[in-house]
Structure formats: structure tokens, C-alpha cells
Design an enzyme around this catalytic site. Structure first.
Site, short mmCIF file in Angstrom:
data_model
loop_
_atom_site.label_atom_id
_atom_site.label_comp_id
_atom_site.label_asym_id
_atom_site.label_seq_id
_atom_site.Cartn_x
_atom_site.Cartn_y
_atom_site.Cartn_z
N SER A 114 1.71 9.96 4.48
CA SER A 114 0.96 8.84 3.93
C SER A 114 0.43 9.20 2.54
CB SER A 114 -0.17 8.46 4.90
OG SER A 114 -0.76 7.23 4.53
N GLU A 212 8.95 5.42 4.06
CA GLU A 212 8.23 4.74 5.14
C GLU A 212 6.91 4.25 4.57
OE1 GLU A 212 5.39 5.90 7.36
OE2 GLU A 212 4.84 7.26 5.77
N HIS A 280 3.95 6.86 9.66
CA HIS A 280 3.12 5.88 10.35
C HIS A 280 3.89 5.35 11.56
CE1 HIS A 280 1.58 5.83 6.16
NE2 HIS A 280 0.40 5.77 6.77
#
Length: 315
Positions: A114, A212, A280
């Protein structure tokens, strides 16, 4: 010719792991649950001095405190690896102040995803260090079944040949074919925000790109992929793997999202896969070693595989 990847030492039984929060503040109880699970796996995990700090704002301590934790962990010869507690926001503001000489002199395992995509890009660019896009302590180790132990063990044991496939969510999005290159990438929104700065993702050799994100709508995927194309990032990308999209859109919107991706990549010639359960995710989070050579093989739609062609660590 690309420079040989700097690989950290393998994580063996008893390895000491520093749990840090380079971005936002984690919940202390979730950090403790994650630490307990790591210790149950045979590691010695402890939180950094400022890992549980709250503030200013949403940050886990001031910029100086978060930098201190990172530099202390890299400099300490007793620490074998660094695991991030959670993402959020904050890693990017550390980049101009990281001590590149110290980190180059003390390469070690670094794991996060992330927001930590910014740190992965920096470590790749400034230290040529192989890092791991994988589960975090409060976000994944604290969840029952939150970590894919197969990929975790393969990645950190120094295994030279293993793969991920349908069991890890991988499926063909477009076409067949094979492609080889160094695995790179991360969270799409963080990668696009880095473009035009000194800290942007660099692709110096043929690569397989992993992308992602979370809470990202179809038109936003289309827009950001277009941004990558216009920036030239895709020129040396030979294949693309997208993550598990279930935290981006609802199940009934999955087809629409995939159509938006294919529209944006209609001029990209390499194989494209989707669904890899890394980053995630709701299920067991897969660990991906970044920087190593991989082969994406989508010739058999019923058995898509991404093969890791070299060890990610030194034994």
C-alpha cells in the site's frame, strides 16, 4: 546491463524482526496480535520505539521519529528484517531524508504494501535492494488466516524455484503467451503519484509489473493506467499482473472494471493476468519478492502461473 540485485539475508528460525510504522498509526491491540502470531512462527518480533505513536494528525509520530525508527532498524546488526505495521499515509514524506549510505551498508528484509510502495521504489532506486510486497503486522498477521504461509516461507527461505497460480487467485485476463522480467510494482495510486518526482518508479530492465489498489473505481484504473502509458513506464514492461480487485469494487462491478483495464491497455502487447491475492485482500495475503526474475506463463488458461526464477534472499 542492469546491476545485480542486492539481496538481504534469509529469515531463519529465531530471526529478529522490527515492526515499524512509517505511515499511519496502527491499533496497538492489532500490532500485539500480529507480533504474537509472528513469534508463534518462530521469529522474535518487537515494535520499534515509535511504532505505536499517535500524531501529529494520522501519522505514527513525527517525520523525525519515523525516520529514527527506520534508521535504527537498518543500523542494528541484531535486526534481521523490518515489517511494517500498517499503511495509510506518510511514507512518501520520509524519502528525501532517508540515509542512503546507511541503508546500502546494511541491506535487510523489508516488508510492506500500500503506502509503502513509495519506500519500495526508493529502496530499489537508491540501494538496488530486493524488497517484499507482502503482509503487514496489524493488517494481516493480526487476522486469522491473513497470511499466505507458502509464499512467505518460499520467499524468505532462499528457494530458487517456486510459483504462484490459481490457488493464489491468479487467472488470465487477456491472451496467452509468456513473458520474463524482473518483478516490480505495487499500489497503483502511489506509483502514479510518484511520477514526475525524483522518487518515481524506475524500470531499467525488462519487467513484469504487479499492480493493485483499494477503493479504486473502473474509470480511475483507466485514468491511472493511461498515466503510466504516457509516462513511458510501460515501455520495458513485458507482462502485467493485477491484484485481487475485491477491495476496489463490488462483485457485480468486477466485469466492468476488467473491461476498463483492457480498454486502457488495448495497445499493450504482453500477457495480462489478474486476481493475485497480494496487497489489499480479504483472504491470505501473498508475499511477492520485488526485483527478482520471474516468468509469467499464461499459455494454459486453466493453469496460469508466475514462476520465480531465482532466490530472493541470500542463505
Amino acid at each position: 546491463m542492469s546491476v545485480a540485485l542486492v539481496k538481504p539475508r534469509a529469515l531463519t528460525a529465531g530471526a529478529r524482526l522490527a515492526v515499524l510504522s512509517p505511515a499511519s498509526t496502527p491499533k496497538p491491540d492489532l500490532v500485539q496480535q500480529g507480533v504474537d502470531r509472528l513469534n508463534a512462527l518462530g521469529y522474535q518480533a518487537t515494535a520499534g520505539a515509535h511504532a505505536l505513536d499517535r500524531g501529529p494528525l494520522y501519522y505514527a509520530g513525527t517525520r523525525e521519529q519515523r525516520l529514527e525508527d527506520i534508521h535504527t532498524a537498518f543500523a542494528d546488526p541484531a535486526i534481521d528484517g523490518i515489517l511494517c505495521s500498517r499503511g495509510g499515509w506518510g511514507s512518501a514524506e520520509l524519502l528525501p531524508f532517508l540515509d542512503a549510505d546507511l541503508i546500502r551498508a546494511n541491506p535487510k528484509v523489508f516488508v510492506g504494501y500500500s503506502d509503502h510502495t513509495a519506500l519500495h521504489c526508493w529502496l530499489q532506486k537508491e540501494a538496488n535492494l530486493g524488497t517484499f510486497y507482502g503482509p503487514m503486522v496489524a493488517a494481516d498477521f493480526a487476522r486469522e488466516g491473513g497470511v499466505d504461509l507458502m509464499s512467505w516461507k518460499h520467499g524468505f527461505a532462499g528457494d530458487r524455484s517456486w510459483s504462484v497460480g490459481e490457488a493464489e487467485g491468479l487467472r488470465v485476463l487477456r491472451g496467452g503467451g509468456k513473458a520474463e522480467g524482473r518483478l516490480t510494482g505495487g499500489c497503483l495510486s502511489i506509483l502514479t503519484e510518484g511520477l514526475g518526482t525524483p522518487y518515481a518508479l524506475e524500470i531499467l530492465a525488462d519487467s513484469i509489473l504487479f499492480l493493485e489498489d483499494i477503493g479504486t473505481k473502473p474509470y480511475q484504473w483507466d485514468r491511472m493506467l493511461l498515466h503510466l502509458r504516457y509516462s513511458g513506464i510501460l515501455e520495458r514492461v513485458r507482462g502485467i499482473v493485477f491484484g485481487d480487485m475485491r477491495q476496489c469494487v463490488a462483485a457485480e462491478e468486477q466485469d466492468y472494471l476488467e473491461r476498463a483495464i483492457l480498454h486502457s491497455l488495448r495497445e499493450f502487447e504482453g500477457p495480462i493476468a489478474i486476481g493475485l491475492r497480494c496487497g489489499h485482500v480479504y483472504g491470505a495475503n501473498v508475499t511477492l519478492p520485488l526485483g527478482v526474475s520471474v516468468r509469467l506463463d499464461l499459455t494454459d488458461e486453466g493453469n496460469p502461473r508466475m514462476h520465480f526464477l531465482e532466490a530472493a534472499v541470500t542463505v
